[in-house]
Design a protein around this motif. Structure first.
Motif, PDB file in Angstrom:
ATOM      1  N   SER A  30      45.969  51.910  36.038  1.00 57.45           N
ATOM      2  CA  SER A  30      46.254  52.768  35.003  1.00 57.45           C
ATOM      3  C   SER A  30      45.169  52.636  34.050  1.00 57.45           C
ATOM      4  N   SER A  31      44.527  53.726  33.324  1.00 57.96           N
ATOM      5  CA  SER A  31      43.453  53.911  32.402  1.00 57.96           C
ATOM      6  C   SER A  31      43.957  53.531  31.159  1.00 57.96           C
ATOM      7  N   THR A 147      26.376  64.546  44.047  1.00 53.42           N
ATOM      8  CA  THR A 147      26.838  63.353  44.125  1.00 53.42           C
ATOM      9  C   THR A 147      26.422  62.439  42.837  1.00 53.42           C
ATOM     10  N   GLN A 148      27.436  61.983  42.110  1.00 50.84           N
ATOM     11  CA  GLN A 148      26.995  61.338  41.025  1.00 50.84           C
ATOM     12  C   GLN A 148      27.521  59.852  41.152  1.00 50.84           C
ATOM     13  N   VAL A 149      26.721  58.761  40.879  1.00 49.86           N
ATOM     14  CA  VAL A 149      27.303  57.332  41.130  1.00 49.86           C
ATOM     15  C   VAL A 149      27.074  56.790  39.741  1.00 49.86           C
ATOM     16  N   ILE A 150      28.347  56.150  39.296  1.00 49.90           N
ATOM     17  CA  ILE A 150      28.454  55.642  37.985  1.00 49.90           C
ATOM     18  C   ILE A 150      28.852  54.127  38.160  1.00 49.90           C
ATOM     19  N   GLU A 151      28.227  53.265  37.512  1.00 46.51           N
ATOM     20  CA  GLU A 151      28.357  51.618  37.627  1.00 46.51           C
ATOM     21  C   GLU A 151      28.883  51.076  36.459  1.00 46.51           C
ATOM     22  N   GLY A 152      29.513  50.118  36.448  1.00 53.31           N
ATOM     23  CA  GLY A 152      29.847  49.150  35.327  1.00 53.31           C
ATOM     24  C   GLY A 152      30.281  47.796  35.693  1.00 53.31           C
ATOM     25  N   GLY A 184      35.710  45.762  30.784  1.00 56.89           N
ATOM     26  CA  GLY A 184      34.535  46.532  31.080  1.00 56.89           C
ATOM     27  C   GLY A 184      34.936  47.870  31.296  1.00 56.89           C
ATOM     28  N   THR A 185      33.867  48.689  31.077  1.00 52.20           N
ATOM     29  CA  THR A 185      34.311  50.037  31.268  1.00 52.20           C
ATOM     30  C   THR A 185      33.951  50.664  32.854  1.00 52.20           C
ATOM     31  N   TYR A 186      34.779  51.526  33.392  1.00 46.21           N
ATOM     32  CA  TYR A 186      34.515  51.933  34.648  1.00 46.21           C
ATOM     33  C   TYR A 186      33.863  53.422  34.786  1.00 46.21           C
ATOM     34  N   SER A 202      33.324  55.171  23.744  1.00 41.81           N
ATOM     35  CA  SER A 202      33.582  54.037  24.330  1.00 41.81           C
ATOM     36  C   SER A 202      34.194  54.325  25.759  1.00 41.81           C
ATOM     37  N   GLY A 203      33.922  53.909  27.197  1.00 39.28           N
ATOM     38  CA  GLY A 203      34.560  54.366  28.356  1.00 39.28           C
ATOM     39  C   GLY A 203      35.996  53.629  28.430  1.00 39.28           C
ATOM     40  N   PRO A 204      36.792  54.136  29.482  1.00 38.78           N
ATOM     41  CA  PRO A 204      38.091  53.831  29.479  1.00 38.78           C
ATOM     42  C   PRO A 204      37.880  52.448  30.479  1.00 38.78           C
ATOM     43  N   LYS A 205      38.866  51.650  30.149  1.00 37.36           N
ATOM     44  CA  LYS A 205      38.910  50.353  30.910  1.00 37.36           C
ATOM     45  C   LYS A 205      40.399  50.396  31.794  1.00 37.36           C
ATOM     46  N   LEU A 206      40.096  49.521  32.879  1.00 43.15           N
ATOM     47  CA  LEU A 206      41.253  49.690  34.074  1.00 43.15           C
ATOM     48  C   LEU A 206      42.092  48.433  34.127  1.00 43.15           C
ATOM     49  N   THR A 207      43.493  48.747  33.975  1.00 45.96           N
ATOM     50  CA  THR A 207      44.506  47.793  34.324  1.00 45.96           C
ATOM     51  C   THR A 207      45.043  48.317  35.823  1.00 45.96           C
TER      52      THR A 207
END
Length: 224
Positions: A30-31, A147-152, A184-186, A202-207
């Motif tokens: 869930s975001s 292709t895009q790679v995003i890291e957090g 942290g944001t993903y 601000s980026g979304p956080k993961l639950t």
């Protein structure tokens, strides 16, 4: 990545003379909602149910039923887009320090597996879990043209409840229900104003809500 696998090999080596746990988990992601002034809610990629694999090392307090499980895990899930040419995969590498507290057997001082403890299974095996850790996120976004790679990364915290079911002095099976909340944001979100200038967001956080099965192997049988 190299640190993750090095730590994994260290855990396996330490567990040869103690307790090694292997856990398989179904993750329900869930975001957090993200709002930007004047723009409303941002579009967030939602990920389907994913899978997680974890290993842990075990030790405990000598006189109280408080047990500690340093844990390494890897999780992966995909987005719910219907277009097969546009896919996003979320990979998560992390470490958690889990603490299991047995409220109905808190003063139990038998340093032995659940199978060897005297008393009702529920009393001896039910525990509450607290967990804190750190996670690394990697989002691989495969589109038709690129292709895009995003890291957090960021700290995590959570908790859960479980029940140890002793199969023998060697093996214990533990169903666990838990939740892990990331700080942290993903994902990275990009907005621009009417002039085309980027607006900081601000980026979304993961639950992640989790249902898992932990299988524990006790190799220090000479101690009990």
């Amino acid at each position: 990545m190299r640190f993750f696998f090095s730590a994994l090999l260290l855990f396996i080596g330490l567990s040869v003379q103690a307790q090694l746990g292997v856990q398989a988990t179904a993750n329900f992601n869930s975001s957090s909602a993200v709002f930007v002034a004047g723009l409303g809610e941002a579009d967030i990629v939602e990920f389907d149910t994913g899978a997680e694999f974890a290993v842990n090392y075990w030790f405990r307090l000598p006189k109280q039923r408080v047990e500690f499980l340093p844990t390494l895990y890897y999780a992966q899930s995909s987005d719910d887009w219907s277009n097969p040419d546009n896919n996003i995969y979320l990979k998560e590498f992390g470490a958690q320090f889990k603490t299991n507290i047995y409220p109905f057997d808190f003063l139990g001082d038998c340093d032995c597996p659940t199978f060897g403890k005297q008393g009702p299974q529920l009393q001896k095996g039910l525990f509450l879990q607290l967990a804190g850790g750190y996670s690394f996120y990697r989002s691989d976004q495969d589109f038709e043209v690129a292709t895009q790679v995003i890291e957090g990364s960021g700290f995590t915290f959570g908790g859960g409840i479980g029940l140890d079911i002793g199969i023998s002095n060697l093996v214990t099976i533990t169903p666990i229900a838990s939740v892990r909340v990331g700080t942290g944001t993903y994902q990275q979100l990009l907005f621009t104003d009417v002039n085309g200038q980027e607006i900081e967001t601000s980026g979304p956080k993961l639950t992640t809500f989790q249902l898992g099965i932990l299988t524990s192997f006790r190799f220090d049988h000479k101690r009990y």
